[in-house]
Design a protein around this motif. Structure first.
Motif, short mmCIF file in Angstrom:
data_model
loop_
_atom_site.label_atom_id
_atom_site.label_comp_id
_atom_site.label_asym_id
_atom_site.label_seq_id
_atom_site.Cartn_x
_atom_site.Cartn_y
_atom_site.Cartn_z
N GLN A 1 -9.14 43.73 -50.53
CA GLN A 1 -8.53 42.64 -51.31
C GLN A 1 -7.69 43.20 -52.46
O GLN A 1 -7.44 42.53 -53.45
N HIS B 1 -19.96 36.75 -46.11
CA HIS B 1 -19.93 35.27 -46.20
C HIS B 1 -18.95 34.66 -45.19
O HIS B 1 -17.99 35.31 -44.78
N GLU C 1 -20.37 32.20 -50.96
CA GLU C 1 -19.95 33.32 -51.82
C GLU C 1 -18.78 32.91 -52.69
O GLU C 1 -18.68 33.29 -53.86
N GLU C 2 -17.88 32.07 -52.16
CA GLU C 2 -16.68 31.75 -52.94
C GLU C 2 -16.97 30.78 -54.07
O GLU C 2 -16.22 30.69 -55.03
N ASP D 1 -11.53 37.65 -45.30
CA ASP D 1 -12.38 37.76 -46.50
C ASP D 1 -13.73 37.11 -46.22
O ASP D 1 -13.85 35.88 -46.21
N HIS E 1 -7.22 36.01 -50.57
CA HIS E 1 -7.25 34.63 -51.10
C HIS E 1 -5.87 34.01 -50.90
O HIS E 1 -5.33 33.32 -51.75
MN MN Z 1 -13.15 35.83 -51.68
#
Ligand code: MN
Ligand code: HGY
Ligand code: MN
Length: 411
Positions: free
Chosen positions: A195, A82, A127-128, A93, A384
């Protein structure tokens, strides 16, 4: 064909990610939400990279950019991730998975080398799930599972997904055409930063994902009584924020008691009439619940709901609990996992197998075809967060491993 130069690929990936990372709604923090001008600019940049890599580029009605290198057969290996971000997020990310796919496809396309299957690189925009209440809309559209009733969902400004699609220059009626058919989609592979801290702790640059954790979202709203902070005695208050605070600590306490099987987070609190001298009468929060075990997650949800109701009753608060997400744990295909593991070995890594606590587009794509994910070490496991970082050396190894995976894949 030359062997991939992992270091050079890593440097290129780093430059591309930093260029993409400069496209944001705000100058001092990274915010790039679904179907916004920043999404448009990022998608245009990705499309430019795909064309430079000699891929055929198209874009579907939910903004996913598709870069295709044809093979000799009709089957395609889908590689994606994404390009949307959380608020004040990191630049790796998502984008790294798109950049890795472009660099890997370019390795074959630039040599004019035709494989038995095509390669389709996908840059998803949702995606988020930061802008609209639900998430994975763009990958669901590619998987053929997009639910058109979601078009009525609105963002915080009241803009519906339908209007946002039209404002983005697309026709909502064309969303269904984004779907790949099962006879074409042979597999989906996503390369993503871990992550988390495991690869770094184990001193491994790359890992094989075994499954993507399931998720439940509980949208909780308390209705108390707004009042003057100076005049209402404590025992007469119906404080919606104090009730919410109890729920936040309850979620943390109950999750800790699962000893790692379940994690729970409250990252979003809404106080519509927030003021320091007003007793909050209305507060809403979202509890994000994840686990690798669907049974443990469901048991946690049931237990937390019971406890939340008890808080409301004790505090004489009105309460609504809406479950807005219930996503099962998604296993990665074992044959594809072996392919990823062998590719990691081929570039000198020792493939660590680990589950993903984070959600990914792979969860949506698993409804279409077998999926696999490759994790890349990220510094301190931070994500994040603008401090998110993956080294060019590790990213280069990941791209080289992806190329190796593609060369040896039997699809
Ligand atoms: Mn993410
Ligand atoms: O929430 C997640 O796990 C993903 O980053 N959207
Ligand atoms: Mn991600």
């Amino acid at each position: 064909m030359s062997d991939p130069d992992a270091m050079a690929l890593g440097e290129r990936a780093d430059t591309m990610i930093r260029t993409l990372g400069s496209i944001s709604a705000e100058p001092n923090r990274l915010i790039r939400q679904f179907l916004t001008p920043e999404h448009r600019a990022a998608a245009d940049l990705v499309a430019k990279w795909m064309r430079a890599a000699k891929l055929d580029v198209s874009e579907d009605a939910l903004g996913t950019v598709h870069g295709h290198w044809a093979g000799t057969g009709k089957k395609r290996l889908l590689i994606g991730s994404h390009i949307d971000t959380v608020i004040d997020g990191g630049m790796f990310d998502g984008p790294f998975g798109v950049v890795a796919g472009i660099l890997a496809a370019e390795h074959f396309a630039s040599a004019g080398r035709k494989l038995g299957f095509g390669i389709a690189v996908l840059a998803f925009g949702d995606e988020e799930g930061v802008r609209f209440p639900a998430t994975l809309a763009s990958s669901m559209a590619c998987a053929g599972t997009f639910d058109a009733t979601r078009l009525d969902m609105a963002d915080k400004d009241g803009v519906t997904l339908r209007d946002a699609v039209v404002q983005y220059g697309k026709n909502p009626d064309d969303i269904a055409a984004a779907a790949y058919t099962r006879d074409v989609a042979a597999a989906y592979v996503e390369v993503h930063i871990e992550q988390g801290p495991v690869l770094e702790y184990k001193s491994q640059p790359l890992g094989v994902v075994t499954a993507i954790a399931g998720q439940s979202y509980l949208n909780v709203e308390f209705l108390g009584e707004a009042g003057h902070a100076g005049t209402v005695p404590m025992m007469l208050r119906r404080d919606a924020l104090a009730g919410s605070a109890e729920v936040i600590l309850l979620a943390e306490k109950l999750a800790r008691e699962t000893k790692g099987e379940v994690v729970a987070t409250v990252g979003q609190l809404r106080i519509p009439a927030a003021a320091s001298n007003v007793i909050p009468g209305n507060v809403a929060l979202i509890v994000d619940i994840r686990s690798g075990s669907d049974a443990a997650r469901q048991q946690f949800v049931d237990q937390l709901k019971t406890e939340i109701r008890a808080v409301a009753s004790r505090r004489e608060l009105g309460l609504t609990i809406t479950q807005t997400r219930d996503v099962a744990t998604t296993p990665c295909d074992s044959v594809l996992q072996d392919g990823i593991a062998n590719a990691i070995r081929a570039v000198g890594g020792e493939p660590l197998h680990l589950a993903s606590g984070a959600g990914h587009d792979g969860t949506a794509m698993a409804r279409l075809c077998p999926i696999a994910m490759m994790f890349v070490r990220c510094r301190g496991g931070i994500s994040h967060n603008p401090a998110e970082y993956a080294s060019p050396a590790d990213m280069g190894l990941a791209v080289a491993a992806l190329i190796r995976f593609i060369e040896t894949a039997k699809l």
